[in-house]
Design a protein around this motif. Sequence first.
Motif, short mmCIF file in Angstrom:
data_model
loop_
_atom_site.label_atom_id
_atom_site.label_comp_id
_atom_site.label_asym_id
_atom_site.label_seq_id
_atom_site.Cartn_x
_atom_site.Cartn_y
_atom_site.Cartn_z
N CYS A 79 0.99 -1.09 0.08
CA CYS A 79 0.02 0.08 -0.05
C CYS A 79 0.88 1.22 0.09
CB CYS A 79 -0.99 -0.01 1.21
SG CYS A 79 -1.99 -1.58 1.41
N GLU A 80 0.20 2.38 -0.36
CA GLU A 80 0.97 3.59 -0.74
C GLU A 80 1.27 4.06 0.95
OE1 GLU A 80 -1.07 6.18 -2.99
OE2 GLU A 80 -0.83 5.14 -4.88
N SER A 81 0.49 3.92 1.60
CA SER A 81 0.59 4.18 3.11
C SER A 81 -0.34 2.99 4.09
CB SER A 81 -0.05 5.68 3.41
OG SER A 81 -1.06 5.84 3.16
N ALA A 82 -0.10 3.34 4.91
CA ALA A 82 -1.01 2.28 5.97
C ALA A 82 -2.26 2.37 5.75
CB ALA A 82 -0.42 2.36 7.54
N VAL A 83 -2.95 1.68 5.58
CA VAL A 83 -4.49 1.46 5.65
C VAL A 83 -5.09 0.34 6.26
CG1 VAL A 83 -4.47 0.67 3.19
CG2 VAL A 83 -6.18 2.02 3.97
N ARG A 84 -6.46 0.39 6.74
CA ARG A 84 -7.11 -0.72 7.22
C ARG A 84 -7.81 -1.40 6.20
NH1 ARG A 84 -10.85 0.08 10.53
NH2 ARG A 84 -10.84 -1.56 11.79
N PHE A 85 -7.74 -2.73 5.99
CA PHE A 85 -8.55 -3.35 4.86
C PHE A 85 -8.54 -4.81 5.49
CE2 PHE A 85 -3.86 -3.99 3.74
CZ PHE A 85 -3.53 -5.22 3.81
N ALA A 86 -9.65 -5.43 4.50
CA ALA A 86 -9.77 -6.84 4.98
C ALA A 86 -10.07 -7.56 3.60
CB ALA A 86 -10.99 -7.16 5.93
N PHE A 87 -10.21 -9.09 3.79
CA PHE A 87 -10.46 -9.62 2.56
C PHE A 87 -11.73 -10.43 2.66
CE2 PHE A 87 -5.90 -9.68 3.24
CZ PHE A 87 -5.20 -9.16 2.23
N THR A 88 -12.19 -10.53 1.39
CA THR A 88 -13.64 -11.48 1.36
C THR A 88 -13.59 -12.23 -0.01
OG1 THR A 88 -15.95 -11.61 1.45
CG2 THR A 88 -14.98 -9.77 0.11
N GLY A 89 -14.17 -13.39 -0.09
CA GLY A 89 -14.09 -14.28 -1.22
C GLY A 89 -15.28 -14.30 -1.98
N ALA A 133 -5.29 -13.24 13.14
CA ALA A 133 -6.57 -13.10 12.24
C ALA A 133 -7.83 -12.78 13.13
CB ALA A 133 -6.68 -14.39 11.40
N LEU A 134 -8.90 -12.24 12.35
CA LEU A 134 -10.08 -11.70 12.73
C LEU A 134 -11.03 -11.95 11.97
CD1 LEU A 134 -9.06 -8.10 13.85
CD2 LEU A 134 -9.24 -10.07 15.72
N THR A 135 -12.18 -12.28 12.15
CA THR A 135 -13.28 -12.21 11.02
C THR A 135 -14.59 -11.42 11.38
OG1 THR A 135 -14.34 -14.32 12.13
CG2 THR A 135 -12.72 -14.64 10.40
N SER A 136 -15.18 -11.20 10.43
CA SER A 136 -16.55 -10.44 10.64
C SER A 136 -17.53 -10.72 9.80
CB SER A 136 -16.14 -8.83 10.50
OG SER A 136 -17.50 -8.28 10.55
N SER A 137 -18.80 -11.07 10.47
CA SER A 137 -19.89 -11.60 9.60
C SER A 137 -21.11 -10.18 9.55
CB SER A 137 -20.67 -12.93 10.32
OG SER A 137 -21.12 -12.25 11.60
N ASP A 138 -20.80 -9.23 10.04
CA ASP A 138 -21.84 -8.02 9.76
C ASP A 138 -20.97 -6.88 8.91
OD1 ASP A 138 -20.01 -7.30 12.10
OD2 ASP A 138 -21.45 -7.21 13.21
N GLY A 139 -20.16 -7.13 8.25
CA GLY A 139 -19.77 -5.89 7.40
C GLY A 139 -18.61 -5.19 8.29
N VAL A 154 -10.45 -18.13 3.96
CA VAL A 154 -11.14 -17.06 3.23
C VAL A 154 -12.54 -16.92 3.13
CG1 VAL A 154 -11.09 -15.17 1.31
CG2 VAL A 154 -8.70 -16.49 2.22
N PRO A 155 -13.47 -16.30 4.03
CA PRO A 155 -14.78 -16.63 3.80
C PRO A 155 -15.27 -15.93 2.85
CG PRO A 155 -14.30 -14.71 5.35
CD PRO A 155 -13.00 -15.18 4.75
N LYS A 156 -16.54 -16.64 2.31
CA LYS A 156 -17.54 -16.33 1.19
C LYS A 156 -18.56 -15.36 1.95
CE LYS A 156 -18.45 -20.22 -0.35
NZ LYS A 156 -19.14 -21.20 -1.35
N GLY A 157 -18.53 -14.10 1.60
CA GLY A 157 -19.55 -13.14 2.22
C GLY A 157 -18.95 -12.43 3.40
N GLY A 158 -18.11 -12.96 4.37
CA GLY A 158 -17.67 -12.51 5.40
C GLY A 158 -16.44 -11.82 5.19
N LEU A 159 -15.77 -11.20 6.18
CA LEU A 159 -14.55 -10.33 5.91
C LEU A 159 -13.75 -11.18 6.95
CD1 LEU A 159 -15.80 -6.86 6.28
CD2 LEU A 159 -15.15 -7.89 4.38
N MET A 160 -12.18 -11.16 6.57
CA MET A 160 -11.17 -11.64 7.29
C MET A 160 -10.05 -10.61 7.30
SD MET A 160 -8.93 -14.98 6.53
CE MET A 160 -8.03 -14.20 4.96
N GLY A 161 -9.59 -10.26 8.52
CA GLY A 161 -8.65 -9.14 8.56
C GLY A 161 -7.30 -9.38 9.53
#
Length: 212
Positions: A79-89, A133-139, A154-161
């Motif tokens: 990333c160009e600078s530090a940023v918060r992000f997560a992954f979803t599949g 690792a963390l996961t979120s099921s509510d966006g 890597v979850p389908k629909g949820g988030l992983m960070g």
Amino acid sequence: MKFTNTLLALAIASSAAIAPSAFAQSADLSINGRIFPGACVVDLDGGGVADLGNIRLDSLNTDASTPLDAVNMNMNVSCESAVRFAFTGVDNAGDSATNANEYGLGLTAAEEKIGSARLGMADVIIDGASSHALTSSDGGATWTIVLLPNGIHVPKGGLMGFNTERVSTGPSAIKDMQATLQVQPTIAPTSGLTVTEDVAINGNATINLVYL
């Protein structure tokens, strides 16, 4: 596997409709959006192709699923600078997964499900430090700490960070991340597959990087 991201989200809404009137009309306009401090680039080994090679039919189980050797791929996020992000599949192989939580491998010519694949991220290093690792099921409204030490799915629909402090407040702001993407395929029992000629395994998934 493709990676997509969004740098700027813009919404325009009006509280009044256009009216065929001679009188003056007014409309309230709201413009919403976010400008992120640093765009991220994702790079995956081999152009994002996990090649399982040729699989002999007689090497597969007849009445039980057959797990194949995992394909490991180096993955980097810069990333160009530090940023918060997560992954979803997203599973692009239609309704072909034999395991609803995994990603499909396509269908035979007789429309039978070939199997499914688990996508995991292991050995995740963020800005030179080990991660949790963390996961979120509510966006991303709330997060849950993942207790498994490695190979997070890597979850389908949820988030992983990921964060560095093992807290449930959400992913850390990250500038550079390195990980191993593990593709663990499983083939369905061959008793339920019609294999009278070569069957092409045709799995396709998108792993989205989502800015938080």
